[in-house]
Design a protein around this motif. Sequence first.
Motif, PDB file in Angstrom:
ATOM      1  N   ALA A 281     -28.278  33.352 -12.646  1.00 46.32           N
ATOM      2  CA  ALA A 281     -27.050  33.760 -11.926  1.00 46.32           C
ATOM      3  C   ALA A 281     -27.731  34.607 -10.737  1.00 46.32           C
ATOM      4  CB  ALA A 281     -26.575  35.005 -12.760  1.00 46.32           C
ATOM      5  N   THR A 282     -28.829  35.046 -10.494  1.00 54.02           N
ATOM      6  CA  THR A 282     -29.299  35.756  -9.500  1.00 54.02           C
ATOM      7  C   THR A 282     -30.443  35.256  -8.824  1.00 54.02           C
ATOM      8  OG1 THR A 282     -30.624  37.182 -10.967  1.00 54.02           O
ATOM      9  CG2 THR A 282     -28.443  37.941 -10.522  1.00 54.02           C
ATOM     10  N   ALA A 283     -31.232  34.146  -9.476  1.00 55.13           N
ATOM     11  CA  ALA A 283     -32.281  33.646  -8.848  1.00 55.13           C
ATOM     12  C   ALA A 283     -31.980  32.744  -7.826  1.00 55.13           C
ATOM     13  CB  ALA A 283     -33.100  33.057 -10.052  1.00 55.13           C
ATOM     14  N   PRO A 284     -32.712  32.796  -6.660  1.00 55.04           N
ATOM     15  CA  PRO A 284     -32.816  31.678  -5.593  1.00 55.04           C
ATOM     16  C   PRO A 284     -32.917  30.388  -6.255  1.00 55.04           C
ATOM     17  CG  PRO A 284     -33.819  33.646  -4.898  1.00 55.04           C
ATOM     18  CD  PRO A 284     -33.741  33.872  -6.643  1.00 55.04           C
ATOM     19  N   LEU A 285     -32.436  29.197  -5.640  1.00 57.85           N
ATOM     20  CA  LEU A 285     -32.417  27.940  -6.141  1.00 57.85           C
ATOM     21  C   LEU A 285     -34.147  27.711  -5.926  1.00 57.85           C
ATOM     22  CD1 LEU A 285     -31.073  25.475  -7.297  1.00 57.85           C
ATOM     23  CD2 LEU A 285     -30.847  24.592  -4.972  1.00 57.85           C
ATOM     24  N   SER A 286     -34.687  28.184  -4.924  1.00 57.52           N
ATOM     25  CA  SER A 286     -36.248  27.854  -4.917  1.00 57.52           C
ATOM     26  C   SER A 286     -36.718  28.389  -6.335  1.00 57.52           C
ATOM     27  CB  SER A 286     -36.700  28.643  -3.640  1.00 57.52           C
ATOM     28  OG  SER A 286     -36.553  29.993  -3.714  1.00 57.52           O
ATOM     29  N   VAL A 287     -36.743  29.393  -6.494  1.00 58.44           N
ATOM     30  CA  VAL A 287     -37.378  29.991  -8.094  1.00 58.44           C
ATOM     31  C   VAL A 287     -36.791  29.188  -8.924  1.00 58.44           C
ATOM     32  CG1 VAL A 287     -37.414  32.120  -9.239  1.00 58.44           C
ATOM     33  CG2 VAL A 287     -37.032  32.447  -6.863  1.00 58.44           C
ATOM     34  N   LYS A 625     -21.422  29.678  12.663  1.00 58.21           N
ATOM     35  CA  LYS A 625     -20.454  28.753  12.021  1.00 58.21           C
ATOM     36  C   LYS A 625     -20.423  29.035  10.725  1.00 58.21           C
ATOM     37  CE  LYS A 625     -19.460  23.904  12.158  1.00 58.21           C
ATOM     38  NZ  LYS A 625     -19.830  22.558  12.495  1.00 58.21           N
ATOM     39  N   LEU A 626     -21.502  29.086  10.055  1.00 59.99           N
ATOM     40  CA  LEU A 626     -21.591  29.211   8.442  1.00 59.99           C
ATOM     41  C   LEU A 626     -21.235  30.827   8.236  1.00 59.99           C
ATOM     42  CD1 LEU A 626     -24.755  27.494   6.958  1.00 59.99           C
ATOM     43  CD2 LEU A 626     -22.258  27.106   6.599  1.00 59.99           C
ATOM     44  N   GLY A 627     -21.552  31.660   8.607  1.00 57.54           N
ATOM     45  CA  GLY A 627     -21.582  33.086   8.391  1.00 57.54           C
ATOM     46  C   GLY A 627     -22.315  33.341   7.056  1.00 57.54           C
ATOM     47  N   TRP A 628     -22.401  34.717   6.820  1.00 56.30           N
ATOM     48  CA  TRP A 628     -23.340  35.095   5.685  1.00 56.30           C
ATOM     49  C   TRP A 628     -22.859  34.890   4.352  1.00 56.30           C
ATOM     50  CZ3 TRP A 628     -28.321  38.233   6.204  1.00 56.30           C
ATOM     51  CH2 TRP A 628     -28.896  38.030   7.377  1.00 56.30           C
ATOM     52  N   GLN A 629     -21.487  35.000   4.325  1.00 54.96           N
ATOM     53  CA  GLN A 629     -20.918  35.092   3.052  1.00 54.96           C
ATOM     54  C   GLN A 629     -20.537  33.650   2.415  1.00 54.96           C
ATOM     55  OE1 GLN A 629     -20.346  38.058   1.712  1.00 54.96           O
ATOM     56  NE2 GLN A 629     -20.099  37.051  -0.279  1.00 54.96           N
ATOM     57  N   ALA A 630     -21.061  33.442   1.298  1.00 58.26           N
ATOM     58  CA  ALA A 630     -20.800  32.051   0.646  1.00 58.26           C
ATOM     59  C   ALA A 630     -19.311  31.706   0.183  1.00 58.26           C
ATOM     60  CB  ALA A 630     -21.633  31.802  -0.554  1.00 58.26           C
ATOM     61  N   SER A 635     -21.561  24.316  -2.010  1.00 55.22           N
ATOM     62  CA  SER A 635     -22.666  23.421  -2.610  1.00 55.22           C
ATOM     63  C   SER A 635     -24.085  24.187  -2.364  1.00 55.22           C
ATOM     64  CB  SER A 635     -22.726  22.074  -1.928  1.00 55.22           C
ATOM     65  OG  SER A 635     -23.078  22.371  -0.676  1.00 55.22           O
ATOM     66  N   ASP A 636     -25.112  23.737  -3.079  1.00 54.96           N
ATOM     67  CA  ASP A 636     -26.381  24.201  -2.824  1.00 54.96           C
ATOM     68  C   ASP A 636     -26.872  23.899  -1.567  1.00 54.96           C
ATOM     69  OD1 ASP A 636     -26.637  25.478  -5.499  1.00 54.96           O
ATOM     70  OD2 ASP A 636     -27.500  23.760  -6.110  1.00 54.96           O
ATOM     71  N   ARG A 637     -26.560  22.782  -1.003  1.00 57.81           N
ATOM     72  CA  ARG A 637     -27.165  22.434   0.432  1.00 57.81           C
ATOM     73  C   ARG A 637     -26.622  23.220   1.348  1.00 57.81           C
ATOM     74  NH1 ARG A 637     -29.918  19.741  -2.267  1.00 57.81           N
ATOM     75  NH2 ARG A 637     -31.189  20.917  -0.881  1.00 57.81           N
ATOM     76  N   VAL A 638     -25.337  23.843   1.429  1.00 57.26           N
ATOM     77  CA  VAL A 638     -24.870  24.741   2.445  1.00 57.26           C
ATOM     78  C   VAL A 638     -25.522  25.805   2.165  1.00 57.26           C
ATOM     79  CG1 VAL A 638     -23.001  25.752   3.177  1.00 57.26           C
ATOM     80  CG2 VAL A 638     -22.691  23.204   2.485  1.00 57.26           C
TER      81      VAL A 638
END
Length: 850
Positions: A281-287, A625-630, A635-638
Amino acid sequence: MAHPTEDKNFRLPTAVRPHRYAATLTLDLDAKSFSGQQTIEVELAEPTREIILHAIALKLGEVSFRSGNARHQPTSIRPVEVSETVVLSFDAPLPKGPATLELGWTGSFTDGLRGLYLAGKVAATQFEAADARRVFPCFDEPAFKAKWSLSVRVPEGLAVLGNGPIVKEEKDGALTKVTFQETEVLSSYLVALVVGPLVGTPAQLVGGVPVRTWSLKEKEHLTRFGQDVALAVLPLLQDYFGLPYAFTKLDQVGIPDFEAGAMENAGLITYREVTLLLDPATAPLSVQKRVAEVVTHELAHQWFGNWVTMVWWDDLWLNEAFATWMAFKIVDQWRPEWRMWLDFDSHRTSALYLDALKSTHPIHGEVRNAGEAGESFDAITYEKGGAVLRMIEGFLGEGPFRDGIRLYMRKHARANAVKEDLWNALGAAAKQPVEELATAWVGQSGFPLVTAHVEGREVALSQQRFYSEPGVESGEKWPVPMVLRYEDASGVREQRVLFRDKQATVKLEGTGAVKWLCANAGSTGFYRMAYDKASLAALASNLQVLAPSERIALLEDQWALVRSGRGSVADLLDLAARFGNEEDDSVLDELVGRLAYVENRLVDGEDQARVRAWVEKLLSPGLKKLGWQAASGESDRVKLRRSALVRAVGGLARSPEALAEARPRVARMLQGERDALEPNLLDVAVAMVARAGDSALFDTFLQKVPKEPDPATQRRYLMALTAFEDPALAERAQGLLFSETVKTQDVASFVTGLLANRTGRDAWWAQMRKQWKDVVARTGGAPMLVRRIVESLGMLRTREHLEAVKALLRDNPVSDANQATAQTLERLSQDVELRERCGPEVSAWLKRQP
């Protein structure tokens, strides 16, 4: 005449072989000592007056040799430090045939991270490459496989894990005696023991094999993901090999202080906590991807390495390259949306970088002793080896390649093998000349630079060995399996070529004019590409039709040409300028990495500020354009694209606007607000804010490090301490290296962080030179960490730095890091030369920008 054991390169004679060890260890965790008793069932191929075992710092007590009804005791027991052996001499020849050797001994836990050591409250073993000899008198070479029947006596109330399941647990005085099921035949480096206040997930069965994941109690909530990975990939591996998992049970355990990423002990895989434990829930996808890749890598070893084992350490790559390649293949099968092969490509870059040095080594090189084996755990063995296997698979086809692997596994089950055994199996299955291809790539250092010149529908190819040092040439050539991808009147096509000679001309299939050509389609080849001017311009104008891996390779190859003096840094920056609208996160990561090098190492002062302003202008529109807030359901790509853009604009360009956005978000995150920062932004945001942070923030991170249960978060805060650019805080961070804040496993990373700190670097470098022996000793002698300490010196930048590094390593040689020393000096020398050569060109280019 000197005894053979007086040679550091001594190898055990094969006339005495073990078949079975029955050993009992008694551990005293408070005194950090142990005692042992064991019976080794051996076979003597011929009579002998001596038996030679490996042992380091073990005090042998009573020793006896039994053959039939006869009992023989040695007339002398002579430890030999240089070869890490003990010679048992007898007054009469011991008879040929089966016998037993009975030994008692005592020893101490090691202070480093090998042998048997204490990691906080947990006692753990780490035996690869050659440290079983620190705990057991044994035949400690991989070819001497035997069964192990192990019992251990430990204080009550602790979890006790071994290679096999527990078959008996009984009270034994004040201690508990735990007996494990006897193992399959194993090399000594795969034997393991872990004892401590650990808790495990409930056992879950995969084809009858119980799987559990273990941690300290306070980290129990972080075990689920690693457990789920093992449950998912174990069946996929069984299917690939066509063989069931062989080792009765599978335990995975997070060790609080650990040298490597993980270790594939049969049935008991040990991990550095950060490569096993996380909260999805809190780990970056890279981790998450890293944990999945490491778990799968270690599970692949249960077949490739544990079931079929190398004969000697010169074939270490057989273990590691295969497990590296296999991990990406299987995780990609499990989670195709993660695009693992793009991660593989980025890992391969480190191997291409290393292999372009004169001080590189072949994938399969001579290893004379255990110390040299320890130096082989590098990017050539893992990443280049994995890339070459992928290239061979691409040439043979997935089906024939897998058939060859299955044949190899069946033919050498429970035994040892060499590389030729693998080539023979692959060749038999694929009916292709595998050995020619494999021998060139595995036995020869380096790789080719392939030049392609397109003239109408013909491509003129040439190859020469690529060196990153300008002006260096040599005559090697390779059989290069190439996949050409191009577009003509009939559309996009692919054509395969095995390019064996120095030069060749290939006629492209199809019709009409060739619009563009990519001569390393999918970027699966382990080589660099150089194109003629028109072909390069055509690729730059058609970026959108190239796959992400091909766009990454285009940037990488142009950068490599700049380093080697074959390309212009101005042309590279012109190419980079075309990537302003890039939407693929992996391509953005590559772009940011290249531009960060330019900003950090090639320029200073006003030019550094100009690079930052140019990067901000190029990439901040994408971030705005993207902003900081998901957004909900993003998607993970974004998410990963946002992370790459924040790294570019906030990390590299040091945008005040990005810092102003990050500061309150990090503050809210530190107060426990989970939604303050999308997980993939955590690393970059914390590093940015730390860099400009004050003493209050420094204290916050410092207090959080020891209390944080999540290992990735703990590491994030620890490394943030090295980033503070306030000179007083940089000095405080330097003072932490010799404190308990920095675990042994993190010493090399922490030193690298301190050397990367722009305001603290010179003061730390001066301190490091004074305390060099203490800094090296702080690794506890762990070979991988020692090597990384030496490699950290590559963070330095100037010719003055280079000369000081040369003097330091000349006057204080690091014996376990000879290879790393040569590579670091060569790399740093090239970086300094590149800075002096390209700095003025970058400066002139920046002044031409609008």
